[in-house]
Write a protein that holds these residues in place. Structure first.
Motif, PDB file in Angstrom:
ATOM      1  N   LEU A 256       0.826  -1.208   0.000  1.00 52.75           N
ATOM      2  CA  LEU A 256       0.000   0.000   0.000  1.00 52.75           C
ATOM      3  C   LEU A 256       0.862   1.260   0.000  1.00 52.75           C
ATOM      4  N   ARG A 260       0.459   3.918  -3.021  1.00 53.66           N
ATOM      5  CA  ARG A 260       0.054   5.302  -2.776  1.00 53.66           C
ATOM      6  C   ARG A 260       1.121   6.280  -3.270  1.00 53.66           C
ATOM      7  N   VAL A 303      -8.382  -2.237  -1.690  1.00 52.60           N
ATOM      8  CA  VAL A 303      -7.576  -1.240  -2.406  1.00 52.60           C
ATOM      9  C   VAL A 303      -8.164  -0.993  -3.797  1.00 52.60           C
ATOM     10  N   TRP A 307      -9.162   2.462  -5.624  1.00 51.70           N
ATOM     11  CA  TRP A 307      -8.612   2.737  -6.950  1.00 51.70           C
ATOM     12  C   TRP A 307      -9.731   3.034  -7.943  1.00 51.70           C
ATOM     13  N   ILE A 429     -10.332   2.320   2.675  1.00 48.76           N
ATOM     14  CA  ILE A 429      -9.774   0.985   2.439  1.00 48.76           C
ATOM     15  C   ILE A 429     -10.001   0.091   3.649  1.00 48.76           C
TER      16      ILE A 429
END
Length: 643
Positions: A256, A260, A303, A307, A429
């Protein structure tokens, strides 16, 4: 004492060997060359991944030999020692520049940095918790799941020099990257060296939490989040046992962090090449998570939901997001694909033993029991889940994995604080992941991937405390201090009965006779029985047996051997039947109390007939002993020879 010294030497060699591979990979990917801490964290993550893939390749090729592993480790450790000194020299020369960068990051923080006494105090508590967990990790492993498959499967792979399909074992076709790390420790020394891997992964988990929090909270407050991660009771408890939940959380957090950083629209300083490398890095870490536990797929879905929202809102970057997702997915498949292909080849199901209703595979149907989802799937149960998980973790997998009251006490207060850039997406998330957890598998251990995300939010609330009036601020500070102290004291309490063996004052054999219920039976089998023995056991722990051990519950489920026998069958008939199927011994386990695990009594009834003691010329009892386990249950074990 010599055993302990050998363990520490092996552990240091493993660390150096990991750094030998990881630092060049981090250097090639261009990961924050001026940030020594980030370099160390990523070097360890990438080094462990590379070694895990190497050992997996050797195992799949039938070349998993202890001698070869020892030679490779020794060569890499020598190289890694040089890398460690180089990293130290880099830290010295760039220390001043790093201090200036940290100051700049602190200036970007939405709140003033924490007071030095506060930062040092929380850091000291984290060191106490880590030190106590290290003492516990230096004791021989006794965790049930570890002795069932996390260590037992690597032991069998090393014995066969290959990653083989173990009959009557649902876990043998799981993704087993972490277990290959344990095989590395087992090949060089034994169970303690393997166990220390998960302790190191706990440190990696805390380091990943720091990297996740830095862009949002600033440098100093990110360190507070990392220290708080080491004060979660379940985290420090998992660091003392060779399991895989903390490893999964560390890998998902690192994936993650890279994702990010690659997809951050506000960071215009990254070149397309740097973003590409970050997407690949995210895929590598996510592939490692997928190679650890199926739960990683739930995190991927969470995630993916965030997204998808970005894809919908930021139309000007859709092409970049789509190409980045393809790169990440491709890298993840390259890392994890072998495990899922192996499961499909052996069982016809890449996620065996799950999804059996839609996929064909060999063996009996795997049914998820009601105990996997103790809460009904209703909105009210979902709202009450955080409270129940905190105060009744025994309903959700056991008190040894509890999250503690810190997150529960602080997170509801987020509705009273200011919005913080970047925090909303983390909470989204975590919320999606929590919903999937609630719907599919309600085990507190499976919440660990969301813990770093919640900790960032909890520290933000901590940062907002000075805005409160003096009386409520004092109360909140006192409650927070108490919870952090509890997180430091609890590992000390758990380590009280392991200190003697950890420092060499008690032998490991004496410790196991005192703490591990199956060790006495394993001692008898290992010292008295000839080669070629095969034990059918009602207990699920088989690591300390030198011979193969088959779990009776799975064997009965897949063969239904008991259908031709009744409770009044002559024990001689049962002994002949089991002997014909290749077993030489039977280990019967029973629980004499109302607490703890209760064993399915089919085998015990068949052996005993209508009486409590078996009879017949084909059975000979070799051991009969009681054991008071740590869960308060009084168990009895009986080992029989099948003549």
């Amino acid at each position: 004492m010599l055993e302990l010294l050998a363990t520490w030497i092996v552990w240091i060699a493993l660390f150096a060997a990991t750094l030998a591979v990881g630092r060049p990979l981090a250097r090639w990917l261009g990961i924050e060359r001026d940030d020594i801490f980030a370099t160390l964290v990523w070097s360890m993550g990438l080094g462990l991944l590379a070694w895990g893939m190497l050992l997996t390749g050797l195992g799949l090729a039938g070349m998993l030999y202890r001698t070869a592993i020892a030679i490779l480790t020794a060569v890499a450790a020598c190289w890694g020692t040089g890398e460690a000194f180089g990293l130290l020299a880099t830290w010295r020369t760039r220390h001043l520049a790093r201090e200036e960068q940290a100051s700049a990051e602190s200036n970007l923080s939405p709140c003033p940095p924490p007071a030095p006494w506060c930062l040092c105090g929380v850091g000291l508590l984290a060191l106490i918790a880590v030190g106590a967990s290290f003492i516990s990790a230096c004791a021989p492993p006794t965790a049930g799941d570890a002795l069932c498959y996390h260590l037992d499967l690597p032991k069998q792979f090393l014995a066969e020099h290959a990653i083989v399909d173990v009959p009557y074992n649902d876990n043998a076709t799981y993704p087993l990257l972490v277990e290959m790390w344990y095989a590395w420790g087992l090949a060089l020394e034994g169970g303690v060296s393997a166990q220390l891997f998960h302790w190191v992964l706990g440190l990696l988990f805390a380091g990943a939490t720091v990297l996740l929090a830095r862009p949002i909270l600033g440098h100093d407050w990110a360190w507070m989040a990392g220290a708080a991660a080491l004060l979660i009771p379940g985290v420090t408890n998992q660091m003392t046992a060779p399991l895989n939940d903390i490893a999964l959380a560390a890998l998902t957090t690192l994936s993650l962090v890279a994702w990010r950083a690659a997809s951050d629209p506000s960071d215009d300083g990254l070149s397309p090449r740097q973003r590409t490398r970050l997407y690949v890095l995210a895929g590598l870490m996510f592939g490692a998570a997928m190679s650890t536990k199926y739960v990683a797929m739930l995190f991927a879905l969470a995630v993916a939901a965030e997204w998808g929202y970005r894809l919908y809102r930021q139309t000007d970057r859709r092409r970049e997001y789509l190409s980045g997702a393809c790169l990440t997915l491709a890298a993840a498949i390259c890392v994890a694909g072998a495990w899922y292909a192996r499961a499909y080849w052996l069982r016809g199901n890449p996620v065996y033993p799950f999804l059996g209703t839609v996929m064909t595979f060999d063996g009996a149907e795997y049914v998820t029991g009601a105990d996997k989802t103790p809460l009904s799937r209703t909105p009210w149960s979902f709202v009450a889940a955080p409270l129940l998980v905190t105060f009744h973790p025994d309903r959700f997998g056991g008190r040894g994995h509890e999250l503690g009251p810190l997150l529960l006490a602080m997170l509801p207060c987020l509705i009273f604080v200011r919005r913080l850039r970047g925090l909303t997406s983390l909470l989204a998330i975590a919320g999606v992941y929590g919903l999937l957890w609630f719907l599919l598998r309600q085990n507190v251990r499976f919440l660990y991937p969301a813990v770093p995300l919640f900790l960032v939010a909890a520290v933000w609330l901590w940062m907002e405390l000075p805005r409160l009036p003096q009386p409520p601020r004092a109360v909140a500070g006192g409650v927070l201090t108490f919870m952090l102290l509890l997180g430091a004291v609890w590992p000390l309490y758990r380590a009280r009965d392991k200190f003697a063996v950890a420092v060499g004052l008690e032998s490991r054999e004496a410790f196991l006779l005192r703490m591990e219920p199956t060790y006495e039976a394993a001692f008898v089998v290992n010292h008295l029985l000839p080669r070629g023995a095969h034990v059918l056991s009602q207990d699920y722990r088989g690591f300390y047996f030198n011979c193969p051990v088959t779990r009776e519950s799975i064997y009965r489920r897949e063969t239904a051997y008991d259908r031709s026998l009744t409770e009044r069958t002559d024990p001689d008939a049962l002994a002949h039947e089991l002997r014909r199927r290749g077993f030489t011994h039977v280990l019967v386990a029973s629980n004499e109390t109302n607490t703890g695990i209760h064993y399915e009594p089919t085998l015990a009834r068949l052996l005993a007939g209508t009486d409590s003691q078996p009879a017949g010329r084909s059975l000979a009892r070799l051991a009969n002993y009681g054991f008071l386990d740590t869960d308060g249950a009084r168990r009895r074990y009986q080992l029989y020879l099948l003549r």
